[in-house]
Enzyme design. Structure first.
Site, PDB file in Angstrom:
ATOM      1  N   PRO A   1     -13.471  83.537 -18.304  1.00 17.92           N
ATOM      2  CA  PRO A   1     -14.433  82.797 -19.135  1.00 17.92           C
ATOM      3  C   PRO A   1     -15.889  83.148 -18.849  1.00 17.92           C
ATOM      4  O   PRO A   1     -16.755  82.991 -19.698  1.00 17.92           O
ATOM      5  CB  PRO A   1     -14.135  81.331 -18.797  1.00 17.92           C
ATOM      6  CG  PRO A   1     -13.325  81.326 -17.559  1.00 17.92           C
ATOM      7  CD  PRO A   1     -12.603  82.629 -17.520  1.00 17.92           C
TER       8      PRO A   1
ATOM      9  N   ASP B   1     -25.187  79.146 -13.628  1.00 18.71           N
ATOM     10  CA  ASP B   1     -24.356  78.872 -12.447  1.00 18.71           C
ATOM     11  C   ASP B   1     -22.917  79.170 -12.858  1.00 18.71           C
ATOM     12  O   ASP B   1     -22.109  78.268 -13.059  1.00 18.71           O
ATOM     13  CB  ASP B   1     -24.554  77.393 -12.072  1.00 18.71           C
ATOM     14  CG  ASP B   1     -23.757  76.989 -10.848  1.00 18.71           C
ATOM     15  OD1 ASP B   1     -23.148  77.856 -10.213  1.00 18.71           O
ATOM     16  OD2 ASP B   1     -23.742  75.783 -10.539  1.00 18.71           O
ATOM     17  N   SER B   2     -22.627  80.450 -13.000  1.00 19.29           N
ATOM     18  CA  SER B   2     -21.368  80.852 -13.642  1.00 19.29           C
ATOM     19  C   SER B   2     -20.374  81.434 -12.651  1.00 19.29           C
ATOM     20  O   SER B   2     -20.733  81.808 -11.536  1.00 19.29           O
ATOM     21  CB  SER B   2     -21.666  81.917 -14.692  1.00 19.29           C
ATOM     22  OG  SER B   2     -22.061  83.100 -14.039  1.00 19.29           O
TER      23      SER B   2
ATOM     24  N   ASP C   1     -18.776  76.813 -24.550  1.00 22.82           N
ATOM     25  CA  ASP C   1     -19.003  78.141 -23.979  1.00 22.82           C
ATOM     26  C   ASP C   1     -20.515  78.395 -23.983  1.00 22.82           C
ATOM     27  O   ASP C   1     -21.153  78.337 -25.044  1.00 22.82           O
ATOM     28  CB  ASP C   1     -18.274  79.173 -24.845  1.00 22.82           C
ATOM     29  CG  ASP C   1     -18.387  80.586 -24.270  1.00 22.82           C
ATOM     30  OD1 ASP C   1     -19.275  80.825 -23.421  1.00 22.82           O
ATOM     31  OD2 ASP C   1     -17.588  81.443 -24.680  1.00 22.82           O
TER      32      ASP C   1
HETATM   33  N1  AAT Z   1     -21.743  75.731  -8.438  1.00 20.95           N
HETATM   34  C1  AAT Z   1     -20.963  76.749  -7.834  1.00 20.95           C
HETATM   35  C2  AAT Z   1     -19.699  76.923  -8.572  1.00 20.95           C
HETATM   36  C3  AAT Z   1     -19.548  77.802  -9.580  1.00 20.95           C
HETATM   37  S1  AAT Z   1     -18.470  77.333 -10.776  1.00 20.95           S
HETATM   38  C4  AAT Z   1     -18.962  78.066 -12.251  1.00 20.95           C
HETATM   39  C5  AAT Z   1     -18.507  77.266 -13.467  1.00 20.95           C
HETATM   40  O1  AAT Z   1     -18.800  78.042 -14.633  1.00 20.95           O
HETATM   41  C6  AAT Z   1     -17.013  76.934 -13.552  1.00 20.95           C
HETATM   42  O2  AAT Z   1     -16.845  75.543 -13.574  1.00 20.95           O
HETATM   43  C7  AAT Z   1     -16.554  77.557 -14.877  1.00 20.95           C
HETATM   44  O3  AAT Z   1     -15.602  76.774 -15.584  1.00 20.95           O
HETATM   45  C8  AAT Z   1     -17.867  77.667 -15.626  1.00 20.95           C
HETATM   46  N2  AAT Z   1     -17.891  78.694 -16.691  1.00 20.95           N
HETATM   47  C9  AAT Z   1     -17.316  79.915 -16.686  1.00 20.95           C
HETATM   48  N3  AAT Z   1     -17.541  80.557 -17.839  1.00 20.95           N
HETATM   49  C10 AAT Z   1     -18.304  79.740 -18.605  1.00 20.95           C
HETATM   50  C11 AAT Z   1     -18.851  79.840 -19.923  1.00 20.95           C
HETATM   51  N4  AAT Z   1     -18.665  80.941 -20.652  1.00 20.95           N
HETATM   52  N5  AAT Z   1     -19.581  78.808 -20.395  1.00 20.95           N
HETATM   53  C12 AAT Z   1     -19.775  77.687 -19.644  1.00 20.95           C
HETATM   54  N6  AAT Z   1     -19.262  77.532 -18.399  1.00 20.95           N
HETATM   55  C13 AAT Z   1     -18.534  78.540 -17.886  1.00 20.95           C
HETATM   56  C14 AAT Z   1     -20.144  79.167  -9.520  1.00 20.95           C
HETATM   57  C15 AAT Z   1     -19.407  79.968  -8.539  1.00 20.95           C
HETATM   58  C16 AAT Z   1     -19.999  81.322  -8.264  1.00 20.95           C
HETATM   59  C17 AAT Z   1     -18.946  82.180  -7.640  1.00 20.95           C
HETATM   60  C18 AAT Z   1     -19.505  83.378  -7.008  1.00 20.95           C
HETATM   61  N7  AAT Z   1     -18.472  84.226  -6.480  1.00 20.95           N
END
Ligand code: AAT
Length: 282
Positions: free
Chosen positions: A162, A155-156, A137
């Site tokens: 999560p 990039d969340s 996390d």
């Molecule tokens: N690169 C563009 C795609 C994303 S995906 C964002 C990623 O963040 C997902 O794989 C998810 O599992 C991860 N994620 C979510 N919460 C956490 C956390 N707390 N710690 C680490 N990783 C995490 C971004 C899309 C943007 C969408 C906009 N609408």
């Protein structure tokens, strides 16, 4: 028979994409993961039914989240990417030879596995020797870090499930601490257009402004995200996104890009009046 993927953008608006076939579906510990093939957008990844990326337009998001800060910061050796298990941000980062280490902190190992198998367009560079993958996390990962990274890319997912912790004051404060003296953080900053998204965007923005001395928002057009109008945040300890942008240096790198260029860099920080009002910049 026609098959469609539909995402609800507001109570009154939906976006539908015609699906050719479903390639992958799984329920991980954290979220539901689906991958589809479509005629218009190529292959696309959704988490809990929300669009994360499509093969057709992911270049816009990943170029803008990486090249904007890389063209501002004069020396980037160590980068932290939080989220981004699809590998798109990492793919753009490994193009810079001066970057020595990239820590990718993705909460959901199943996203990484699925993308490696089904989305090589984004995931292909996750095996670069400079990349270390941490299945953790991001909120917890940054707590113990101090004066370590030149650049943090958040990039969340959106601020529910999560991803929620990655929009908190605690998280931004810890990112500040994890950065070197002249470091900067870039985050996907949600959309200003529909009020449901804009409220979360404003809340996050206030927290970033409170945590960093320099904080500016920039925009890009991403067709498959709600309203297509998307924001990014650039928050920095020292460097200014326009005054310290060196267009000549970036051009001399000769990196081939499909969206980002030196004029886009400057133009992206020019915001519509309604957005400036939301950000309390007017
Ligand atoms: N690169 C563009 C795609 C994303 S995906 C964002 C990623 O963040 C997902 O794989 C998810 O599992 C991860 N994620 C979510 N919460 C956490 C956390 N707390 N710690 C680490 N990783 C995490 C971004 C899309 C943007 C969408 C906009 N609408």
């Amino acid at each position: 028979m026609d098959l469609w993927f539909t995402e609800k953008h507001t109570d009154n608006v939906k976006l539908s994409i015609k699906v050719d076939r479903q390639v992958y579906s799984a329920q991980s510990e954290f979220q539901r993961i689906d991958i589809f093939d479509s005629l218009e957008f190529g292959r696309f990844l959704t988490l809990d039914g929300y669009m994360m990326l499509t093969e057709k337009d992911e270049f816009i998001y990943h170029e803008m989240i990486v090249h904007v800060p890389m063209a501002i910061l004069p020396q980037v050796n160590k980068v932290l990417v939080i989220g981004g298990g699809d590998g798109g941000a990492v793919r753009e980062l490994v193009r810079y030879p001066e970057i020595q280490q990239i820590d990718l902190v993705e909460i959901d190992a199943q996203v990484i596995e699925a993308c490696k198998k089904y989305l090589p367009q984004t995931a292909a560079k996750l095996d670069d020797p400079r990349v270390t993958i941490h299945e953790a996390d991001g909120l917890k990962f940054v707590r113990s870090k101090k004066d370590e990274y030149d650049l943090i890319i958040v990039d969340s997912t959106d601020p529910f499930g999560p991803g929620e912790g990655l929009f908190t004051k605690e998280f931004y404060g810890n990112c500040f601490k994890a950065l070197t003296e002249t470091g900067a953080m870039v985050n996907q900053h949600e959309s200003p257009f529909y009020p449901v998204d804009a409220i979360a965007m404003q809340r996050a923005h206030k927290r970033i402004v409170d945590s960093f001395p320099i904080s500016r928002v920039y925009q890009a057009h991403i067709p498959t995200y709600p309203s297509g109008h998307w924001l990014f945040g650039f928050a920095s300890k020292h460097y200014h996104p326009l005054q310290d942008f060196d267009a000549q240096k970036w051009k001399a790198r000769n990196l081939k890009t499909r969206y980002y260029n030196d004029k886009i860099h400057v133009g992206a920080f020019a915001l519509p009046n309604y957005v400036k009002l939301l950000l309390e910049e007017m």
